[in-house]
Design an enzyme around this catalytic site. Structure first.
Site, mmCIF file in Angstrom:
data_model
loop_
_atom_site.group_PDB
_atom_site.id
_atom_site.type_symbol
_atom_site.label_atom_id
_atom_site.label_comp_id
_atom_site.label_asym_id
_atom_site.label_seq_id
_atom_site.Cartn_x
_atom_site.Cartn_y
_atom_site.Cartn_z
ATOM 1 N N SER A 121 60.392 36.780 24.830
ATOM 2 C CA SER A 121 59.688 36.229 25.982
ATOM 3 C C SER A 121 59.000 37.273 26.846
ATOM 4 O O SER A 121 58.120 36.939 27.628
ATOM 5 C CB SER A 121 60.656 35.429 26.841
ATOM 6 O OG SER A 121 61.645 36.285 27.362
ATOM 7 N N HIS A 149 62.598 30.326 23.060
ATOM 8 C CA HIS A 149 61.203 30.276 23.507
ATOM 9 C C HIS A 149 60.282 29.626 22.482
ATOM 10 O O HIS A 149 59.068 29.787 22.546
ATOM 11 C CB HIS A 149 60.717 31.678 23.875
ATOM 12 C CG HIS A 149 61.424 32.189 25.075
ATOM 13 N ND1 HIS A 149 61.081 31.813 26.362
ATOM 14 C CD2 HIS A 149 62.521 32.981 25.199
ATOM 15 C CE1 HIS A 149 61.915 32.382 27.215
ATOM 16 N NE2 HIS A 149 62.797 33.083 26.545
ATOM 17 N N LYS A 180 63.871 24.594 28.528
ATOM 18 C CA LYS A 180 62.477 25.050 28.651
ATOM 19 C C LYS A 180 61.547 23.928 28.166
ATOM 20 O O LYS A 180 61.267 23.016 28.934
ATOM 21 C CB LYS A 180 62.314 26.378 27.914
ATOM 22 C CG LYS A 180 63.204 27.459 28.578
ATOM 23 C CD LYS A 180 62.912 28.846 28.091
ATOM 24 C CE LYS A 180 63.984 29.843 28.539
ATOM 25 N NZ LYS A 180 63.991 30.125 29.975
ATOM 26 N N THR A 295 64.871 42.247 34.618
ATOM 27 C CA THR A 295 64.451 41.448 33.456
ATOM 28 C C THR A 295 63.783 42.346 32.419
ATOM 29 O O THR A 295 63.944 42.158 31.216
ATOM 30 C CB THR A 295 63.490 40.328 33.921
ATOM 31 O OG1 THR A 295 64.112 39.630 34.997
ATOM 32 C CG2 THR A 295 63.183 39.361 32.812
HETATM 33 C C1 LIG Z 1 65.880 34.502 24.601
HETATM 34 C C2 LIG Z 1 66.738 33.711 25.527
HETATM 35 N N1 LIG Z 1 67.906 33.222 25.072
HETATM 36 C C3 LIG Z 1 68.716 32.497 25.874
HETATM 37 C C4 LIG Z 1 68.363 32.216 27.179
HETATM 38 C C5 LIG Z 1 69.296 31.401 28.019
HETATM 39 O O1 LIG Z 1 68.940 30.052 27.960
HETATM 40 P P1 LIG Z 1 69.283 29.078 29.191
HETATM 41 O O2 LIG Z 1 68.250 29.299 30.234
HETATM 42 O O3 LIG Z 1 69.271 27.701 28.617
HETATM 43 O O4 LIG Z 1 70.651 29.483 29.680
HETATM 44 C C6 LIG Z 1 67.158 32.708 27.706
HETATM 45 C C7 LIG Z 1 66.713 32.470 29.108
HETATM 46 O O5 LIG Z 1 66.572 31.470 29.645
HETATM 47 C C8 LIG Z 1 66.326 33.464 26.851
HETATM 48 O O6 LIG Z 1 65.170 33.970 27.312
#
Ligand SMILES: Cc1ncc(COP(=O)(O)O)c(C=O)c1O
Length: 314
Positions: A121, A149, A180, A295
């Protein structure tokens, strides 16, 4: 969701194994298994929890297991791998040659798992899934793919990049989010009945927490079933992305040449990234988020947002 709330109320009222499983949870898991062409699926309260607890469980419960992890994997995967206590080898991002070099160093008899994502992402790049699966076949490893993603957005039924490339059957476990593209909250894994049952029976993040509210399960299922049968949203997103990329490039902005829907514009400085996004909002009514530390590393500050989120405010 309205019907589910009338029938089942708001919260699940308990953990999955103790009164928290409703018909909506069972149907949602069936839809998720169908989405990925797998035998079974298991729902968690978030994508983060799905990754953390599944990887921690697999790494801990498979005796003598070694985990190979892409250098840019999401924090939830890193946390799960760390909590598993298993031996870990981090390979260079999206680099099959480095992964192979690391696989070669490990005793062929030890159980192995390769953990990686499809769409990353922060840079919007996509992993060489087939090459990683080839290596998994050659060295006898399980494959664990995070499609957070990509689900809903890629593949003929919205099953993700592995589905788009016709290789989803080569992944042992596919992990995704309901938060998402599906517009809800929650996460899941999908795979063989045996592997899913193994995680269901052993993962603390599944066992010891209140189940997702049935109303959310119902909404997620409606969303998944819609995107399994409608290409319109995926096409609209591709069109929108192409326009955004083309317009940014036309005015000479330094956008990363990503193959995905993610369009990062690298700024390289945290306070400048914030200034740029403030200015876009104040002068042009365009709202995008700066992406800053933690991040991404400080030097990789950017503004990056799926175009669906680049909304005009006023
Ligand atoms: C690659 C990736 N895996 C897992 C997650 C975690 O997912 P969730 O937001 O449903 O906890 C995220 C961020 O949201 C992410 O970017």
């Amino acid at each position: 969701m309205h019907q589910a709330i009338d029938r089942l109320g708001t919260g699940a009222g308990g953990t999955r194994n103790i009164a928290g499983t409703t018909h909506e949870h069972v149907l949602l898991e069936q839809s998720l298994a169908a989405l990925h062409g797998k035998q079974a699926a298991l729902v968690f309260t978030s994508g983060y929890v799905a990754n953390e607890t599944s990887l921690a469980t697999l790494g801990k419960m498979m005796p003598n297991c070694v985990i190979f992890s892409d250098a840019l994997n999401h924090n939830s995967m890193i946390a799960g791998i760390r909590n598993s206590g298993a031996e870990k080898h981090v390979f260079r991002h999206n680099d099959p040659a480095d992964l192979e070099a690391k696989l070669k160093q490990v005793d062929p008899k030890r159980p192995k798992l390769i953990a990686f994502e499809s769409v990353y992402s922060m840079d919007g790049d996509i992993s060489p899934i087939a090459e990683f699966c080839d290596l998994a076949d050659r060295y006898g490893a399980f494959t664990y793919l995070d499609e957070v993603h990509a689900v809903g957005m890629y593949g003929r039924r919205g099953g993700g990049v592995a589905q788009e490339r016709g290789i989803e059957h080569r992944l042992h476990l596919i992990q995704g989010t309901l938060g998402k593209a599906f517009g809800m909250v929650g996460g899941y894994i999908a795979g063989s009945a045996a592997m899913v049952d193994f995680v269901r029976s052993n993962a603390p993040g599944f066992i010891f927490t209140t189940a997702l509210p049935p109303v959310i399960a119902a909404g997620a299922r409606a969303s998944i079933n819609h995107l399994m049968n409608s290409e319109a949203e995926r096409q609209a997103q591709r069109d929108r992305v192409a326009v955004v990329k083309q317009r940014l490039a036309a005015v000479g902005l330094p956008l990363l040449d990503s193959e995905s829907h993610i369009v990062p514009v690298m700024i390289g400085d945290a306070s400048l990234a914030k200034q740029v996004t403030d200015l876009l909002l104040e002068r042009h009514d365009i709202y995008v988020q700066p992406i800053n530390y933690p991040t991404v590393p400080r030097a990789r500050s950017a503004f990056a947002s799926p175009p669906a989120r680049c909304i005009r405010m006023r």
